[in-house]
Design a protein around this motif. Sequence first.
Motif, mmCIF file in Angstrom:
data_model
loop_
_atom_site.group_PDB
_atom_site.id
_atom_site.type_symbol
_atom_site.label_atom_id
_atom_site.label_comp_id
_atom_site.label_asym_id
_atom_site.label_seq_id
_atom_site.Cartn_x
_atom_site.Cartn_y
_atom_site.Cartn_z
ATOM 1 N N LYS A 131 0.822 -1.214 0.000
ATOM 2 C CA LYS A 131 0.000 0.000 0.000
ATOM 3 C C LYS A 131 0.856 1.265 0.000
ATOM 4 C CE LYS A 131 -3.976 -2.123 2.207
ATOM 5 N NZ LYS A 131 -4.873 -2.147 3.357
ATOM 6 N N GLN A 132 2.051 1.165 0.569
ATOM 7 C CA GLN A 132 2.935 2.330 0.647
ATOM 8 C C GLN A 132 3.828 2.469 -0.584
ATOM 9 O OE1 GLN A 132 4.931 1.537 4.308
ATOM 10 N NE2 GLN A 132 3.123 1.974 5.564
ATOM 11 N N SER A 133 3.954 1.424 -1.356
ATOM 12 C CA SER A 133 4.841 1.441 -2.511
ATOM 13 C C SER A 133 4.239 2.260 -3.648
ATOM 14 C CB SER A 133 5.094 0.009 -2.993
ATOM 15 O OG SER A 133 5.888 0.025 -4.152
ATOM 16 N N THR A 134 5.075 3.067 -4.284
ATOM 17 C CA THR A 134 4.598 3.827 -5.444
ATOM 18 C C THR A 134 4.662 2.994 -6.713
ATOM 19 O OG1 THR A 134 6.804 4.753 -5.748
ATOM 20 C CG2 THR A 134 5.211 6.059 -4.473
ATOM 21 N N ASP A 135 5.507 1.936 -6.732
ATOM 22 C CA ASP A 135 5.608 1.073 -7.908
ATOM 23 C C ASP A 135 6.094 -0.319 -7.500
ATOM 24 O OD1 ASP A 135 5.660 0.034 -10.433
ATOM 25 O OD2 ASP A 135 7.424 1.152 -11.083
ATOM 26 N N PRO A 136 5.160 -1.176 -7.083
ATOM 27 C CA PRO A 136 5.538 -2.518 -6.628
ATOM 28 C C PRO A 136 5.724 -3.532 -7.760
ATOM 29 C CG PRO A 136 3.191 -2.248 -6.416
ATOM 30 C CD PRO A 136 3.735 -0.921 -6.921
ATOM 31 N N VAL A 137 5.598 -3.099 -8.995
ATOM 32 C CA VAL A 137 5.572 -4.028 -10.124
ATOM 33 C C VAL A 137 6.821 -4.899 -10.186
ATOM 34 C CG1 VAL A 137 5.547 -4.203 -12.648
ATOM 35 C CG2 VAL A 137 3.998 -2.630 -11.498
ATOM 36 N N LEU A 138 7.981 -4.299 -10.177
ATOM 37 C CA LEU A 138 9.215 -5.084 -10.341
ATOM 38 C C LEU A 138 9.418 -6.069 -9.191
ATOM 39 C CD1 LEU A 138 11.607 -5.681 -12.108
ATOM 40 C CD2 LEU A 138 12.865 -3.869 -10.934
ATOM 41 N N GLU A 139 9.208 -5.620 -7.972
ATOM 42 C CA GLU A 139 9.382 -6.512 -6.826
ATOM 43 C C GLU A 139 8.427 -7.705 -6.899
ATOM 44 O OE1 GLU A 139 9.547 -6.327 -1.960
ATOM 45 O OE2 GLU A 139 9.498 -4.465 -3.105
ATOM 46 N N LEU A 140 7.189 -7.450 -7.253
ATOM 47 C CA LEU A 140 6.221 -8.542 -7.365
ATOM 48 C C LEU A 140 6.515 -9.431 -8.570
ATOM 49 C CD1 LEU A 140 2.910 -6.752 -6.372
ATOM 50 C CD2 LEU A 140 4.156 -8.485 -5.068
ATOM 51 N N ALA A 141 6.983 -8.846 -9.664
ATOM 52 C CA ALA A 141 7.339 -9.646 -10.842
ATOM 53 C C ALA A 141 8.442 -10.647 -10.491
ATOM 54 C CB ALA A 141 7.780 -8.740 -11.991
ATOM 55 N N ILE A 142 9.410 -10.201 -9.712
ATOM 56 C CA ILE A 142 10.487 -11.092 -9.283
ATOM 57 C C ILE A 142 9.930 -12.175 -8.358
ATOM 58 C CG2 ILE A 142 12.608 -11.210 -7.903
ATOM 59 C CD1 ILE A 142 13.247 -8.356 -9.054
ATOM 60 N N GLU A 143 9.093 -11.780 -7.436
ATOM 61 C CA GLU A 143 8.507 -12.733 -6.482
ATOM 62 C C GLU A 143 7.692 -13.815 -7.193
ATOM 63 O OE1 GLU A 143 7.224 -14.703 -3.109
ATOM 64 O OE2 GLU A 143 8.790 -13.166 -3.224
ATOM 65 N N PHE A 144 6.888 -13.419 -8.180
ATOM 66 C CA PHE A 144 6.022 -14.367 -8.886
ATOM 67 C C PHE A 144 6.682 -14.966 -10.129
ATOM 68 C CE2 PHE A 144 2.870 -12.283 -6.257
ATOM 69 C CZ PHE A 144 1.957 -13.288 -5.984
ATOM 70 N N GLN A 145 7.894 -14.537 -10.444
ATOM 71 C CA GLN A 145 8.651 -15.041 -11.596
ATOM 72 C C GLN A 145 7.895 -14.846 -12.908
ATOM 73 O OE1 GLN A 145 9.848 -19.084 -10.837
ATOM 74 N NE2 GLN A 145 10.665 -18.589 -8.834
ATOM 75 N N VAL A 146 7.486 -13.600 -13.132
ATOM 76 C CA VAL A 146 6.796 -13.234 -14.372
ATOM 77 C C VAL A 146 7.417 -11.946 -14.904
ATOM 78 C CG1 VAL A 146 4.598 -14.315 -13.730
ATOM 79 C CG2 VAL A 146 4.987 -11.913 -13.177
ATOM 80 N N PRO A 147 7.240 -11.660 -16.188
ATOM 81 C CA PRO A 147 7.712 -10.370 -16.717
ATOM 82 C C PRO A 147 6.954 -9.218 -16.048
ATOM 83 C CG PRO A 147 7.172 -11.884 -18.505
ATOM 84 C CD PRO A 147 6.674 -12.510 -17.234
ATOM 85 N N PRO A 148 7.593 -8.076 -15.906
ATOM 86 C CA PRO A 148 6.908 -6.921 -15.303
ATOM 87 C C PRO A 148 5.586 -6.575 -15.995
ATOM 88 C CG PRO A 148 9.249 -6.487 -15.464
ATOM 89 C CD PRO A 148 9.001 -7.785 -16.183
ATOM 90 N N GLU A 149 5.518 -6.751 -17.323
ATOM 91 C CA GLU A 149 4.274 -6.434 -18.040
ATOM 92 C C GLU A 149 3.122 -7.323 -17.562
ATOM 93 O OE1 GLU A 149 7.103 -7.623 -20.015
ATOM 94 O OE2 GLU A 149 7.884 -5.620 -19.737
ATOM 95 N N ALA A 150 3.404 -8.593 -17.291
ATOM 96 C CA ALA A 150 2.362 -9.503 -16.804
ATOM 97 C C ALA A 150 1.906 -9.090 -15.410
ATOM 98 C CB ALA A 150 2.874 -10.936 -16.793
#
Length: 167
Positions: A131-150
């Motif tokens: 909730k505090q992150s302005t852009d969690p995309v990359l961190e979550l992409a790494i966690e879920f092992q998917v491209p940032p676009e996905a």
Amino acid sequence: HIIDEASSLYAKYGADDLDMVAGKLGLAVYDLLDAEHLNEVYFPRLGAIVVKPGLPSYLRRFLVGHSLGHHLLHGQQAADYLRFHLRRPATGSDPAGHKMLQLETEADLFAAFLLVPEHRLGPVVKLPWFKQSTDPVLELAIEFQVPPEAMRVRLVYEGCRSLRHQG
């Protein structure tokens, strides 16, 4: 329909070993593609998914998931897939091109929901750091092992879902 198909496949087989999942669906995955502009090709009539060898694992997973989406959602409709992708740049200005772009978008959505299922993402978006992150995309992409676009697709959808449920 697309999300239900992805959720159903995840519930049945998970998403840890997509080559095994493909095999359960009667498809074989080959790391043999030697093409300059393509990373993956789905051949519905041959029951084959061919990917470029040496791709990063997160990208390979997404591409196999994408092809599984074509298989389950489109079947033989995707038969012109290779021809469509060899026409560069791909546009939707003609009716056939528009239809293929729609099929590609649907396969991408399927892969995003298969690899980032709602029951795993839902709790994460409620965490304080998210909730505090302005852009969690990359961190979550790494966690879920998917491209940032996905991951971006999933987060956009998750945001839309949350807004619908608030009212």
